[in-house]
Design a protein around this motif. Structure first.
Motif, PDB file in Angstrom:
ATOM      1  N   GLN A  75       7.207   3.202  -7.877  1.00  0.00           N
ATOM      2  CA  GLN A  75       8.466   2.512  -7.572  1.00  0.00           C
ATOM      3  C   GLN A  75       8.576   2.207  -6.083  1.00  0.00           C
ATOM      4  O   GLN A  75       9.029   1.139  -5.687  1.00  0.00           O
ATOM      5  N   ARG A  76       8.118   3.143  -5.249  1.00  0.00           N
ATOM      6  CA  ARG A  76       8.147   2.889  -3.796  1.00  0.00           C
ATOM      7  C   ARG A  76       7.135   1.814  -3.409  1.00  0.00           C
ATOM      8  O   ARG A  76       7.409   0.977  -2.542  1.00  0.00           O
ATOM      9  N   VAL A  77       5.963   1.819  -4.057  1.00  0.00           N
ATOM     10  CA  VAL A  77       4.987   0.758  -3.810  1.00  0.00           C
ATOM     11  C   VAL A  77       5.578  -0.586  -4.199  1.00  0.00           C
ATOM     12  O   VAL A  77       5.411  -1.593  -3.485  1.00  0.00           O
TER      13      VAL A  77
ATOM     14  N   VAL B  87       0.869  -1.179   0.000  1.00  0.00           N
ATOM     15  CA  VAL B  87       0.000   0.000   0.000  1.00  0.00           C
ATOM     16  C   VAL B  87       0.909   1.233   0.000  1.00  0.00           C
ATOM     17  O   VAL B  87       2.116   1.125  -0.161  1.00  0.00           O
ATOM     18  N   ILE B  88       0.321   2.415   0.168  1.00  0.00           N
ATOM     19  CA  ILE B  88       1.106   3.641   0.176  1.00  0.00           C
ATOM     20  C   ILE B  88       1.983   3.672   1.429  1.00  0.00           C
ATOM     21  O   ILE B  88       1.480   3.719   2.541  1.00  0.00           O
ATOM     22  N   GLU B  89       3.289   3.585   1.236  1.00  0.00           N
ATOM     23  CA  GLU B  89       4.260   3.589   2.342  1.00  0.00           C
ATOM     24  C   GLU B  89       3.953   2.524   3.392  1.00  0.00           C
ATOM     25  O   GLU B  89       4.123   2.745   4.597  1.00  0.00           O
ATOM     26  N   GLY B  90       3.512   1.359   2.921  1.00  0.00           N
ATOM     27  CA  GLY B  90       3.229   0.303   3.878  1.00  0.00           C
ATOM     28  C   GLY B  90       2.878  -1.018   3.234  1.00  0.00           C
ATOM     29  O   GLY B  90       2.990  -1.203   2.023  1.00  0.00           O
ATOM     30  N   VAL B  91       2.440  -1.937   4.087  1.00  0.00           N
ATOM     31  CA  VAL B  91       2.109  -3.304   3.660  1.00  0.00           C
ATOM     32  C   VAL B  91       0.861  -3.761   4.396  1.00  0.00           C
ATOM     33  O   VAL B  91       0.684  -3.482   5.589  1.00  0.00           O
ATOM     34  N   MET B  92      -0.017  -4.458   3.676  1.00  0.00           N
ATOM     35  CA  MET B  92      -1.159  -5.128   4.299  1.00  0.00           C
ATOM     36  C   MET B  92      -0.887  -6.624   4.271  1.00  0.00           C
ATOM     37  O   MET B  92      -0.470  -7.168   3.255  1.00  0.00           O
ATOM     38  N   MET B  93      -1.091  -7.295   5.400  1.00  0.00           N
ATOM     39  CA  MET B  93      -0.972  -8.739   5.484  1.00  0.00           C
ATOM     40  C   MET B  93      -2.291  -9.320   5.957  1.00  0.00           C
ATOM     41  O   MET B  93      -2.936  -8.766   6.860  1.00  0.00           O
ATOM     42  N   ARG B  94      -2.668 -10.453   5.360  1.00  0.00           N
ATOM     43  CA  ARG B  94      -3.954 -11.072   5.683  1.00  0.00           C
ATOM     44  C   ARG B  94      -3.750 -12.528   6.072  1.00  0.00           C
ATOM     45  O   ARG B  94      -2.997 -13.260   5.436  1.00  0.00           O
ATOM     46  N   HIS B  95      -4.450 -12.930   7.136  1.00  0.00           N
ATOM     47  CA  HIS B  95      -4.407 -14.328   7.576  1.00  0.00           C
ATOM     48  C   HIS B  95      -5.769 -14.702   8.128  1.00  0.00           C
ATOM     49  O   HIS B  95      -6.292 -14.034   9.032  1.00  0.00           O
TER      50      HIS B  95
END
Length: 312
Positions: A169-171, A11-19
């Protein structure tokens, strides 16, 4: 301990993790602090057993991934919108008229528009560009293959073009951080930025691979469309999109769980494409990805089980 799967997205300047039925969004805020938000997700598949059937589950998963993806992107972007100033008058007006649901309405409209645009560009445009060939080529098979080549070419050009944008590029770097973190955990190493940095930024369960598989599977399905009317050809292509997505999901699901040589070989094109949609992250990005994993999954017992070879 049972083998489990954690997946996510950048995501924008981050990460989503799903479990399972939870997902966590970790974002590096402008002040450099990491904000982690954990949400429950009530999946349609959990409420309706028929939605777990092969093919159908792929369609449901695709739609739900789009919904969660849009929500997490909007959430991550909100930290940086605050830096840019107050929302526009239109959004304030829309919020007033919808009882504070203006953002949800805009997000839904954006998602619908994006899906329609994607179908138009990647499913309909290739057909229109190659439709005149039936005047010169008698073989329906050859024309369908050429349509598939044009479709894949448009997709690759699109990926290459957006990869030139600095924000994208940052994504893509955060996308690489997501994959490295999951690879590190699945190989039985403690989740630290130093350990994760050693692993590949490519992963067989990646959504990029899914999109390429969609392009390839569509060639096989469109071979069976043999009607004369142009409008009917276009309608049938649109109607087949959910089926193609469902079949593609089943392949990606199999690829992510199998070490079979044939499956691995067939996964290679998607893995190669990820070299365009991922970039090497820095350690700060890996820290964010690890925080996202820790928001939804206790990785320490899992890593221990991997080392001991006790995963079921």
């Amino acid at each position: 301990m049972k083998k489990t799967y954690v997946g996510g997205q950048a995501v924008i300047e981050g990460v989503m993790m799903r479990h399972d039925d939870e997902y966590a969004i970790a974002v590096r805020k402008p002040d450099q602090e990491i904000e982690v938000k954990v949400e429950k997700y009530d999946s349609f598949m959990d409420r309706h057993s028929f939605a777990k059937l092969p093919i159908i589950r792929g369609v449901v998963n695709f739609v739900e991934s789009l919904l969660v993806g849009m929500q997490t992107l909007t959430y991550s972007a909100s930290f940086y919108e605050e830096e840019e100033g107050e929302p526009s008058g239109f959004f304030k007006w829309l919020d007033d008229k919808t009882g504070g649901k203006g953002e949800d309405l805009v997000m839904g409209a954006t998602m619908c528009f994006s899906v329609v645009l994607a179908i138009a560009i990647f499913m309909i445009l290739p057909y229109l560009l190659t439709g005149f060939l039936d005047r010169f080529i008698d073989s329906h098979l050859v024309i369908t293959l050429l349509e598939g080549v044009v479709r894949i070419a448009i997709f690759l050009i699109y990926i290459v073009l957006i990869s030139q944008m600095k924000d994208i590029q940052r994504v893509f770097m955060y996308h690489g951080a997501e994959h490295k973190t999951i690879n590190c955990m699945e190989h039985g190493e403690d989740l630290t930025p130093e350990n994760a940095m050693k692993y590949s930024r490519l992963h067989k369960r990646c959504g990029t691979s899914f999109l390429l598989i969609v392009m390839i599977v569509s060639i096989l399905f469109f071979m069976f469309i043999q009607v004369d009317k142009i409008w009917l050809k276009i309608v049938l292509r649109i109607l087949l999109v959910p089926v193609i997505a469902g079949v593609s999901y089943e392949f990606i699901r199999l690829a992510g769980r199998s070490e079979n040589k044939i499956v691995t070989f067939l996964s290679k094109p998607g893995m190669m494409l990820q070299k365009l949609t991922t970039r090497e992250p820095d350690k700060e990005m890996l820290e964010v990805a690890i925080k996202a994993v820790e928001g939804v999954f206790d990785w320490k017992p899992y890593v221990k089980a991997v080392r001991e070879g006790t995963l079921e």
